[in-house]
Design a protein around this motif. Structure first.
Motif, PDB file in Angstrom:
ATOM      1  N   ASP A   4      17.035  -3.879  12.183  1.00 19.28           N
ATOM      2  CA  ASP A   4      16.421  -2.778  12.910  1.00 19.28           C
ATOM      3  C   ASP A   4      15.475  -1.997  12.008  1.00 19.28           C
ATOM      4  O   ASP A   4      15.084  -0.886  12.317  1.00 19.28           O
ATOM      5  CB  ASP A   4      17.493  -1.869  13.492  1.00 19.28           C
ATOM      6  N   ILE A   5      15.088  -2.589  10.902  1.00 21.02           N
ATOM      7  CA  ILE A   5      14.218  -1.922   9.931  1.00 21.02           C
ATOM      8  C   ILE A   5      12.777  -2.359  10.154  1.00 21.02           C
ATOM      9  O   ILE A   5      12.493  -3.547  10.279  1.00 21.02           O
ATOM     10  CB  ILE A   5      14.661  -2.217   8.489  1.00 21.02           C
ATOM     11  N   THR A   6      11.875  -1.391  10.194  1.00 19.11           N
ATOM     12  CA  THR A   6      10.450  -1.673  10.342  1.00 19.11           C
ATOM     13  C   THR A   6       9.691  -1.017   9.189  1.00 19.11           C
ATOM     14  O   THR A   6      10.122  -0.008   8.642  1.00 19.11           O
ATOM     15  CB  THR A   6       9.906  -1.121  11.671  1.00 19.11           C
ATOM     16  N   ALA A   7       8.563  -1.607   8.840  1.00 24.76           N
ATOM     17  CA  ALA A   7       7.696  -1.041   7.806  1.00 24.76           C
ATOM     18  C   ALA A   7       6.372  -0.683   8.460  1.00 24.76           C
ATOM     19  O   ALA A   7       5.791  -1.489   9.178  1.00 24.76           O
ATOM     20  CB  ALA A   7       7.478  -2.031   6.675  1.00 24.76           C
ATOM     21  N   VAL A  60       0.199   3.168   1.222  1.00 24.19           N
ATOM     22  CA  VAL A  60       1.637   3.417   1.139  1.00 24.19           C
ATOM     23  C   VAL A  60       2.283   3.041   2.463  1.00 24.19           C
ATOM     24  O   VAL A  60       1.754   3.347   3.537  1.00 24.19           O
ATOM     25  CB  VAL A  60       1.915   4.910   0.833  1.00 24.19           C
ATOM     26  N   TRP A  61       3.445   2.397   2.377  1.00 24.54           N
ATOM     27  CA  TRP A  61       4.234   2.043   3.553  1.00 24.54           C
ATOM     28  C   TRP A  61       5.627   2.625   3.419  1.00 24.54           C
ATOM     29  O   TRP A  61       6.137   2.787   2.318  1.00 24.54           O
ATOM     30  CB  TRP A  61       4.353   0.531   3.716  1.00 24.54           C
ATOM     31  N   VAL A  62       6.232   2.881   4.568  1.00 18.96           N
ATOM     32  CA  VAL A  62       7.597   3.390   4.622  1.00 18.96           C
ATOM     33  C   VAL A  62       8.404   2.472   5.528  1.00 18.96           C
ATOM     34  O   VAL A  62       7.938   2.068   6.600  1.00 18.96           O
ATOM     35  CB  VAL A  62       7.619   4.837   5.160  1.00 18.96           C
ATOM     36  N   ALA A  69      13.529   7.419   7.202  1.00 22.81           N
ATOM     37  CA  ALA A  69      12.862   6.671   6.138  1.00 22.81           C
ATOM     38  C   ALA A  69      13.914   6.185   5.145  1.00 22.81           C
ATOM     39  O   ALA A  69      14.706   6.979   4.637  1.00 22.81           O
ATOM     40  CB  ALA A  69      11.835   7.543   5.443  1.00 22.81           C
ATOM     41  N   VAL A  70      13.931   4.872   4.888  1.00 24.09           N
ATOM     42  CA  VAL A  70      14.933   4.285   3.988  1.00 24.09           C
ATOM     43  C   VAL A  70      14.312   3.525   2.827  1.00 24.09           C
ATOM     44  O   VAL A  70      15.023   3.040   1.951  1.00 24.09           O
ATOM     45  CB  VAL A  70      15.913   3.372   4.750  1.00 24.09           C
ATOM     46  N   GLY A  71      12.987   3.419   2.790  1.00 22.36           N
ATOM     47  CA  GLY A  71      12.337   2.690   1.709  1.00 22.36           C
ATOM     48  C   GLY A  71      10.847   2.964   1.692  1.00 22.36           C
ATOM     49  O   GLY A  71      10.288   3.485   2.662  1.00 22.36           O
ATOM     50  N   CYS A  72      10.229   2.616   0.571  1.00 16.65           N
ATOM     51  CA  CYS A  72       8.791   2.819   0.440  1.00 16.65           C
ATOM     52  C   CYS A  72       8.206   1.821  -0.552  1.00 16.65           C
ATOM     53  O   CYS A  72       8.928   1.216  -1.337  1.00 16.65           O
ATOM     54  CB  CYS A  72       8.476   4.245  -0.019  1.00 16.65           C
ATOM     55  N   ARG A 101      11.797  -6.816   1.907  1.00 16.19           N
ATOM     56  CA  ARG A 101      10.984  -7.951   2.366  1.00 16.19           C
ATOM     57  C   ARG A 101       9.880  -7.464   3.308  1.00 16.19           C
ATOM     58  O   ARG A 101       8.727  -7.887   3.212  1.00 16.19           O
ATOM     59  CB  ARG A 101      11.869  -8.985   3.050  1.00 16.19           C
ATOM     60  N   ALA A 102      10.210  -6.556   4.217  1.00 18.14           N
ATOM     61  CA  ALA A 102       9.211  -6.018   5.154  1.00 18.14           C
ATOM     62  C   ALA A 102       8.144  -5.227   4.417  1.00 18.14           C
ATOM     63  O   ALA A 102       6.951  -5.329   4.734  1.00 18.14           O
ATOM     64  CB  ALA A 102       9.899  -5.149   6.212  1.00 18.14           C
ATOM     65  N   LEU A 103       8.549  -4.440   3.437  1.00 22.17           N
ATOM     66  CA  LEU A 103       7.590  -3.641   2.678  1.00 22.17           C
ATOM     67  C   LEU A 103       6.641  -4.529   1.869  1.00 22.17           C
ATOM     68  O   LEU A 103       5.423  -4.325   1.882  1.00 22.17           O
ATOM     69  CB  LEU A 103       8.320  -2.653   1.770  1.00 22.17           C
ATOM     70  N   VAL A 104       7.188  -5.514   1.176  1.00 23.41           N
ATOM     71  CA  VAL A 104       6.332  -6.423   0.402  1.00 23.41           C
ATOM     72  C   VAL A 104       5.444  -7.226   1.359  1.00 23.41           C
ATOM     73  O   VAL A 104       4.265  -7.447   1.077  1.00 23.41           O
ATOM     74  CB  VAL A 104       7.163  -7.345  -0.512  1.00 23.41           C
ATOM     75  N   GLY A 105       5.980  -7.613   2.497  1.00 24.95           N
ATOM     76  CA  GLY A 105       5.175  -8.314   3.503  1.00 24.95           C
ATOM     77  C   GLY A 105       3.986  -7.476   3.961  1.00 24.95           C
ATOM     78  O   GLY A 105       2.879  -7.998   4.148  1.00 24.95           O
ATOM     79  N   ALA A 106       4.200  -6.173   4.113  1.00 25.49           N
ATOM     80  CA  ALA A 106       3.099  -5.286   4.498  1.00 25.49           C
ATOM     81  C   ALA A 106       2.018  -5.266   3.420  1.00 25.49           C
ATOM     82  O   ALA A 106       0.819  -5.286   3.732  1.00 25.49           O
ATOM     83  CB  ALA A 106       3.636  -3.880   4.765  1.00 25.49           C
ATOM     84  N   VAL A 107       2.431  -5.246   2.159  1.00 24.11           N
ATOM     85  CA  VAL A 107       1.457  -5.272   1.058  1.00 24.11           C
ATOM     86  C   VAL A 107       0.702  -6.598   1.067  1.00 24.11           C
ATOM     87  O   VAL A 107      -0.531  -6.623   0.896  1.00 24.11           O
ATOM     88  CB  VAL A 107       2.145  -5.040  -0.301  1.00 24.11           C
ATOM     89  N   LEU A 108       1.398  -7.707   1.273  1.00 24.99           N
ATOM     90  CA  LEU A 108       0.731  -9.010   1.295  1.00 24.99           C
ATOM     91  C   LEU A 108      -0.274  -9.092   2.438  1.00 24.99           C
ATOM     92  O   LEU A 108      -1.390  -9.600   2.257  1.00 24.99           O
ATOM     93  CB  LEU A 108       1.769 -10.131   1.401  1.00 24.99           C
ATOM     94  N   ASP A 109       0.086  -8.588   3.617  1.00 24.90           N
ATOM     95  CA  ASP A 109      -0.849  -8.567   4.741  1.00 24.90           C
ATOM     96  C   ASP A 109      -2.061  -7.710   4.398  1.00 24.90           C
ATOM     97  O   ASP A 109      -3.204  -8.075   4.693  1.00 24.90           O
ATOM     98  CB  ASP A 109      -0.181  -8.022   5.999  1.00 24.90           C
ATOM     99  N   HIS A 110      -1.825  -6.572   3.782  1.00 23.01           N
ATOM    100  CA  HIS A 110      -2.908  -5.669   3.390  1.00 23.01           C
ATOM    101  C   HIS A 110      -3.830  -6.342   2.365  1.00 23.01           C
ATOM    102  O   HIS A 110      -5.059  -6.184   2.431  1.00 23.01           O
ATOM    103  CB  HIS A 110      -2.318  -4.376   2.826  1.00 23.01           C
ATOM    104  N   ALA A 111      -3.240  -7.092   1.444  1.00 21.75           N
ATOM    105  CA  ALA A 111      -4.046  -7.797   0.435  1.00 21.75           C
ATOM    106  C   ALA A 111      -5.041  -8.728   1.110  1.00 21.75           C
ATOM    107  O   ALA A 111      -6.214  -8.792   0.710  1.00 21.75           O
ATOM    108  CB  ALA A 111      -3.139  -8.570  -0.525  1.00 21.75           C
ATOM    109  N   VAL A 112      -4.591  -9.440   2.121  1.00 21.55           N
ATOM    110  CA  VAL A 112      -5.482 -10.331   2.860  1.00 21.55           C
ATOM    111  C   VAL A 112      -6.566  -9.513   3.559  1.00 21.55           C
ATOM    112  O   VAL A 112      -7.753  -9.846   3.505  1.00 21.55           O
ATOM    113  CB  VAL A 112      -4.680 -11.186   3.870  1.00 21.55           C
TER     114      VAL A 112
END
Length: 163
Positions: A4-7, A60-62, A69-72, A101-112
């Motif tokens: 149930d976690i989203t970034a 920045v992502w949360v 908020a549980v991560g950044c 995993r969701a947070l790093v995935g957001a960074v990878l998508d942003h990199a593209v």
């Protein structure tokens, strides 16, 4: 794994408590007794006290669950044209549920999206769980760009061929 976690991109979520927890834990792991933001080194204190100013040039992502908020994570442009992952933190009570995993995935998508060819990060060698996660996500050890002892530098392409 269902979660149930989203970034999402950081807007108004409270980032300060996450950054404070990150920096307090990091300082403790380095053997420095710090118990409040005011005791942190100036650079880290500035991040905690005014993250909007500290990360004005960064993305920045949360990670959230149940409206909390549980991560950044922070992604900074590097001099070599890559994006650098910084301040990845997940509340220990929420670990193992896919937030990192969701947070790093957001960074990878942003990199593209921004045309970066790779994503890099540095992690303290004692954070074995984090290193394992990064390896599962395709990061490999790289020549160091940071001269602080005890750091492991890692990198991966922004896009990984699926062949």
């Amino acid at each position: 794994m269902t979660t149930d976690i989203t970034a999402s991109r950081w807007r108004d979520q409270p980032l300060e408590p996450l950054l404070l927890a990150y920096h307090l834990r990091t300082e403790a792991e380095k053997g420095v007794a710090v118990s409040a933001a005011e005791e942190l080194p100036p650079r880290y204190r500035a991040e905690v006290l005014d993250p909007r100013a500290a990360f004005a040039a960064d993305a920045v992502w949360v990670a959230e669950t149940g409206g909390s908020a549980v991560g950044c994570v922070v992604a900074s442009a590097s001099a070599d044209g890559s994006l650098e992952v910084k301040r990845l933190w997940v509340d220990p009570a929420c670990r193992g549920r896919g937030a990192a995993r969701a947070l790093v995935g957001a960074v990878l998508d942003h990199a593209v999206d921004v045309g970066a060819d790779s994503v890099r990060l540095s992690v303290w060698h004692w954070r074995r769980d984090a290193i394992g996660l990064y390896e599962r996500l395709g990061f490999t050890r790289a020549d160091p760009w940071d001269d602080r002892p005890d750091l492991v530098c890692m990198r991966r392409p922004a896009v990984v061929d699926s062949d």
